[in-house]
Design a protein around this motif. Structure first.
Motif, PDB file in Angstrom:
ATOM      1  N   LYS A  52       9.107  12.622 -13.580  1.00 41.42           N
ATOM      2  CA  LYS A  52      10.162  12.563 -12.565  1.00 41.42           C
ATOM      3  C   LYS A  52       9.703  11.811 -11.312  1.00 41.42           C
ATOM      4  CE  LYS A  52      12.769  16.736 -13.801  1.00 41.42           C
ATOM      5  NZ  LYS A  52      13.143  18.116 -13.371  1.00 41.42           N
ATOM      6  N   LEU A  53       8.426  11.900 -11.002  1.00 47.87           N
ATOM      7  CA  LEU A  53       7.911  11.246  -9.800  1.00 47.87           C
ATOM      8  C   LEU A  53       7.655   9.752 -10.013  1.00 47.87           C
ATOM      9  CD1 LEU A  53       5.284  13.494  -7.949  1.00 47.87           C
ATOM     10  CD2 LEU A  53       7.489  12.688  -7.129  1.00 47.87           C
ATOM     11  N   ALA A  54       7.302   9.375 -11.239  1.00 49.58           N
ATOM     12  CA  ALA A  54       6.929   7.984 -11.497  1.00 49.58           C
ATOM     13  C   ALA A  54       8.138   7.057 -11.372  1.00 49.58           C
ATOM     14  CB  ALA A  54       6.313   7.864 -12.891  1.00 49.58           C
TER      15      ALA A  54
ATOM     16  N   ARG B  59      -6.211  11.772  -2.899  1.00 49.72           N
ATOM     17  CA  ARG B  59      -5.182  11.898  -3.929  1.00 49.72           C
ATOM     18  C   ARG B  59      -3.769  11.520  -3.454  1.00 49.72           C
ATOM     19  NH1 ARG B  59      -4.951  11.252  -9.300  1.00 49.72           N
ATOM     20  NH2 ARG B  59      -6.343  12.642 -10.426  1.00 49.72           N
ATOM     21  N   PRO B  60      -3.354  11.917  -2.239  1.00 52.72           N
ATOM     22  CA  PRO B  60      -1.976  11.579  -1.825  1.00 52.72           C
ATOM     23  C   PRO B  60      -1.744  10.075  -1.705  1.00 52.72           C
ATOM     24  CG  PRO B  60      -2.900  13.288  -0.411  1.00 52.72           C
ATOM     25  CD  PRO B  60      -4.030  12.756  -1.235  1.00 52.72           C
ATOM     26  N   ALA B  61      -2.818   9.290  -1.698  1.00 55.65           N
ATOM     27  CA  ALA B  61      -2.689   7.855  -1.418  1.00 55.65           C
ATOM     28  C   ALA B  61      -3.128   6.966  -2.557  1.00 55.65           C
ATOM     29  CB  ALA B  61      -3.524   7.502  -0.188  1.00 55.65           C
ATOM     30  N   SER B  62      -3.945   7.478  -3.450  1.00 53.38           N
ATOM     31  CA  SER B  62      -4.656   6.599  -4.370  1.00 53.38           C
ATOM     32  C   SER B  62      -4.656   7.120  -5.790  1.00 53.38           C
ATOM     33  CB  SER B  62      -6.109   6.440  -3.877  1.00 53.38           C
ATOM     34  OG  SER B  62      -6.877   5.718  -4.793  1.00 53.38           O
ATOM     35  N   GLY B  63      -4.134   6.282  -6.692  1.00 48.38           N
ATOM     36  CA  GLY B  63      -4.142   6.604  -8.111  1.00 48.38           C
ATOM     37  C   GLY B  63      -4.600   5.403  -8.914  1.00 48.38           C
ATOM     38  N   ALA B  64      -4.033   5.240 -10.103  1.00 45.76           N
ATOM     39  CA  ALA B  64      -4.450   4.164 -10.994  1.00 45.76           C
ATOM     40  C   ALA B  64      -4.190   2.782 -10.402  1.00 45.76           C
ATOM     41  CB  ALA B  64      -3.740   4.308 -12.342  1.00 45.76           C
TER      42      ALA B  64
ATOM     43  N   ASP C  12       0.832  -1.204   0.000  1.00 41.73           N
ATOM     44  CA  ASP C  12       0.000   0.000   0.000  1.00 41.73           C
ATOM     45  C   ASP C  12       0.867   1.254   0.000  1.00 41.73           C
ATOM     46  OD1 ASP C  12      -2.377   1.354  -0.105  1.00 41.73           O
ATOM     47  OD2 ASP C  12      -3.091   0.740   1.852  1.00 41.73           O
ATOM     48  N   VAL C  13       1.974   1.209   0.760  1.00 47.81           N
ATOM     49  CA  VAL C  13       2.885   2.357   0.776  1.00 47.81           C
ATOM     50  C   VAL C  13       3.554   2.534  -0.583  1.00 47.81           C
ATOM     51  CG1 VAL C  13       5.080   3.207   1.705  1.00 47.81           C
ATOM     52  CG2 VAL C  13       3.316   2.384   3.248  1.00 47.81           C
ATOM     53  N   ILE C  14       4.038   1.431  -1.175  1.00 51.58           N
ATOM     54  CA  ILE C  14       4.699   1.515  -2.475  1.00 51.58           C
ATOM     55  C   ILE C  14       3.757   2.098  -3.525  1.00 51.58           C
ATOM     56  CG2 ILE C  14       5.783   0.153  -4.323  1.00 51.58           C
ATOM     57  CD1 ILE C  14       7.393   0.618  -1.665  1.00 51.58           C
ATOM     58  N   GLY C  15       2.470   1.848  -3.355  1.00 55.66           N
ATOM     59  CA  GLY C  15       1.491   2.403  -4.281  1.00 55.66           C
ATOM     60  C   GLY C  15       1.498   3.919  -4.337  1.00 55.66           C
ATOM     61  N   LYS C  16       2.017   4.571  -3.295  1.00 57.78           N
ATOM     62  CA  LYS C  16       2.058   6.037  -3.306  1.00 57.78           C
ATOM     63  C   LYS C  16       3.038   6.563  -4.357  1.00 57.78           C
ATOM     64  CE  LYS C  16      -0.303   4.958   0.237  1.00 57.78           C
ATOM     65  NZ  LYS C  16      -1.522   4.235  -0.096  1.00 57.78           N
ATOM     66  N   LEU C  17       3.985   5.719  -4.766  1.00 56.20           N
ATOM     67  CA  LEU C  17       4.935   6.135  -5.799  1.00 56.20           C
ATOM     68  C   LEU C  17       4.214   6.516  -7.089  1.00 56.20           C
ATOM     69  CD1 LEU C  17       7.612   3.344  -5.231  1.00 56.20           C
ATOM     70  CD2 LEU C  17       7.921   5.774  -4.724  1.00 56.20           C
ATOM     71  N   THR C  18       3.261   5.689  -7.498  1.00 51.74           N
ATOM     72  CA  THR C  18       2.516   6.000  -8.713  1.00 51.74           C
ATOM     73  C   THR C  18       1.329   6.923  -8.431  1.00 51.74           C
ATOM     74  OG1 THR C  18       1.421   3.842  -8.432  1.00 51.74           O
ATOM     75  CG2 THR C  18       3.183   3.991 -10.065  1.00 51.74           C
ATOM     76  N   ALA C  19       0.777   6.856  -7.213  1.00 48.83           N
ATOM     77  CA  ALA C  19      -0.345   7.744  -6.880  1.00 48.83           C
ATOM     78  C   ALA C  19       0.077   9.206  -6.955  1.00 48.83           C
ATOM     79  CB  ALA C  19      -0.873   7.422  -5.484  1.00 48.83           C
TER      80      ALA C  19
ATOM     81  N   PRO D 160       3.919  -1.648 -10.006  1.00 46.17           N
ATOM     82  CA  PRO D 160       4.855  -1.717 -11.135  1.00 46.17           C
ATOM     83  C   PRO D 160       4.156  -1.790 -12.487  1.00 46.17           C
ATOM     84  CG  PRO D 160       4.912  -3.748  -9.833  1.00 46.17           C
ATOM     85  CD  PRO D 160       4.120  -2.764  -9.056  1.00 46.17           C
ATOM     86  N   ILE D 161       2.916  -2.282 -12.520  1.00 45.53           N
ATOM     87  CA  ILE D 161       2.158  -2.302 -13.772  1.00 45.53           C
ATOM     88  C   ILE D 161       1.847  -0.877 -14.213  1.00 45.53           C
ATOM     89  CG2 ILE D 161      -0.062  -2.964 -14.798  1.00 45.53           C
ATOM     90  CD1 ILE D 161       0.052  -5.427 -12.835  1.00 45.53           C
ATOM     91  N   ILE D 162       1.383  -0.058 -13.257  1.00 46.35           N
ATOM     92  CA  ILE D 162       1.115   1.351 -13.582  1.00 46.35           C
ATOM     93  C   ILE D 162       2.419   2.084 -13.906  1.00 46.35           C
ATOM     94  CG2 ILE D 162       0.182   3.532 -12.704  1.00 46.35           C
ATOM     95  CD1 ILE D 162      -1.912   1.346 -13.409  1.00 46.35           C
ATOM     96  N   ALA D 163       3.497   1.734 -13.197  1.00 52.14           N
ATOM     97  CA  ALA D 163       4.795   2.333 -13.504  1.00 52.14           C
ATOM     98  C   ALA D 163       5.205   2.024 -14.939  1.00 52.14           C
ATOM     99  CB  ALA D 163       5.853   1.816 -12.528  1.00 52.14           C
ATOM    100  N   GLU D 164       4.927   0.811 -15.386  1.00 54.52           N
ATOM    101  CA  GLU D 164       5.245   0.424 -16.763  1.00 54.52           C
ATOM    102  C   GLU D 164       4.429   1.237 -17.763  1.00 54.52           C
ATOM    103  OE1 GLU D 164       5.589  -3.574 -19.597  1.00 54.52           O
ATOM    104  OE2 GLU D 164       4.838  -3.745 -17.538  1.00 54.52           O
TER     105      GLU D 164
END
Length: 394
Positions: free
Chosen positions: A322-324, A267-272, A194-201, A303-307
């Motif tokens: 830059k954030l992704a 928004r700070p926690a949840s994206g695609a 859940d925390v790692i998900g903030k990278l793409t969120a 990582p799927i969204i990162a891709e």
């Protein structure tokens, strides 16, 4: 201005400040208590509400983890306690009509305070009850498995669909690391996912700011990023249940909730990555299958969204790019803690996975990289490429 960036976790309760984003932020949580052995502070927290009659909800797992101790502490302190223990069976507790109805049917008149002894589902159920009854609630965290402790949304299952109800923030959050580090490793991995998900969120938030003009608070972004850095930097220690690493994880999950509470949206926690997770979960529930823990699914989706960010690189504004994270970086973090990386590992079949990529953007009205891919006519090509990588290359 932005002084919250210098606060410790336990100092953030009742934060109120003028932000550099131009808004005045208030966090309507009275008590934040994190650390070793802090469950003993629960009676004092309840006394702060002037309460006498307590209703505590747990399940058969969380009662053993913390509910039993909490009940004894409160009774020894002179409180009248009604403890309801829901049966979660072999799997996780599903916050659907039966469980929510049981919770409400057991509520007695003149109850002064509600207590959730648990993590995601129990916290969501009790905060929903708190919002409907106007009785304040406290959460005694049992696992660092998700980021909803400090959020005002309550995702519940109604008619087989996951619906996020507007709820309320807790009066207090109590996170005892001695308890949380004993949680099943799968739950710790879920919190990490859940925390790692903030990278793409966060990347999605920047993307929406650039593409749609959506409001974005840099202070909240920085708050989440600082917490993220601690967690990613201690991934190996977390795999060994290190006390400090567990504390960093629960702080990051709580801080994300704080950021949501400050601006009133997730928004700070949840994206695609959360859209894919919710899509998979709703489909599993519709098929009457066990839905994997939320954070595990979010971790796999990240990582799927990162891709997709990488594939859409030429269309992505520089600030969001830059954030992704890269797919390799996100996958590496998950592997460090032993978390699953492939959707196949949690029983997602090829058709469900492919369809989730095509339709995931419909899960909620929130602009993300999925919307951008659809707008540019690239989503089907992307879905075919990623699905082939997971399901056809073995």
């Amino acid at each position: 201005m932005d002084e919250i960036l210098n606060y410790s976790m336990n100092e953030m309760a009742k934060a109120s400040f003028d932000c550099s984003c131009g808004r005045h932020h208030i966090l309507d949580i009275d008590k934040l208590v994190m650390g070793q052995g802090v469950i003993k502070e629960l009676p004092e927290m309840v006394k702060g509400l002037g309460a006498k009659k307590v209703y505590m909800l747990s399940d058969n797992n969380t009662y053993k983890a913390a509910g039993e101790t909490a009940e004894k502490l409160l009774k020894d302190a002179g409180f009248q306690v009604k403890s309801v223990v829901l049966d979660s069976g072999e799997d996780i507790l599903i916050p659907a009509e039966h469980a929510v109805g049981t919770m409400f049917l057991n509520l007695e008149p003149e109850t002064d305070v509600l207590i959730a002894a648990g993590s995601g589902t129990l916290n969501d159920m009790v905060k929903y009850m708190s919002a409907r009854t106007k009785i304040p609630y406290i959460v005694v965290c049992t696992a660092s498995s998700m980021d909803g402790y400090a959020s005002d949304g309550a995702p519940l299952i109604l008619g087989g669909k996951k619906i996020s109800f507007i709820a309320t923030l807790p009066y207090g959050i109590l996170g005892d690391t001695d308890i949380m580090k004993q949680a099943p490793m799968h739950m710790i991995r879920a919190g990490f996912g859940d925390v790692i998900g903030k990278l793409t969120a966060l990347a999605d938030w920047y993307l929406s700011r650039e593409m749609t003009g959506e409001y974005c608070c840099e202070t909240c972004v920085t708050l989440v990023q600082k917490a993220l850095d601690k967690v990613t930097g201690s991934a190996e220690a977390l795999a060994n249940r290190d006390d400090e690493a567990v504390l960093y994880l629960i702080e990051a999950l709580t801080l994300t909730g704080v950021a949501m509470g400050l601006i009133g949206v997730s928004r700070p926690a949840s994206g695609a990555e959360h859209m894919l997770s919710h899509y998979w979960e709703m489909e599993f529930i519709a098929r009457k299958k066990y839905p994997e823990l939320h954070g595990i699914k979010v971790g796999i989706a990240t990582p799927i969204i990162a891709e997709i960010f990488e594939i859409m690189g030429d269309e992505i504004p520089e600030a969001a790019k830059k954030l992704a994270p890269t797919r390799e970086y996100a996958e590496g973090l998950l592997k460090t803690v032993g978390a699953p990386v492939s959707p196949k590992e949690i029983g997602i079949d090829r058709d469900l996975f492919y369809q989730s990529l095509l339709d995931g953007y419909k899960v909620r009205d929130r602009y993300s990289v999925l919307d951008l891919a659809v707008e540019k006519g690239k989503m089907q090509e992307i879905a075919e490429k990623i699905t082939h990588r997971f399901y056809d290359e073995d």
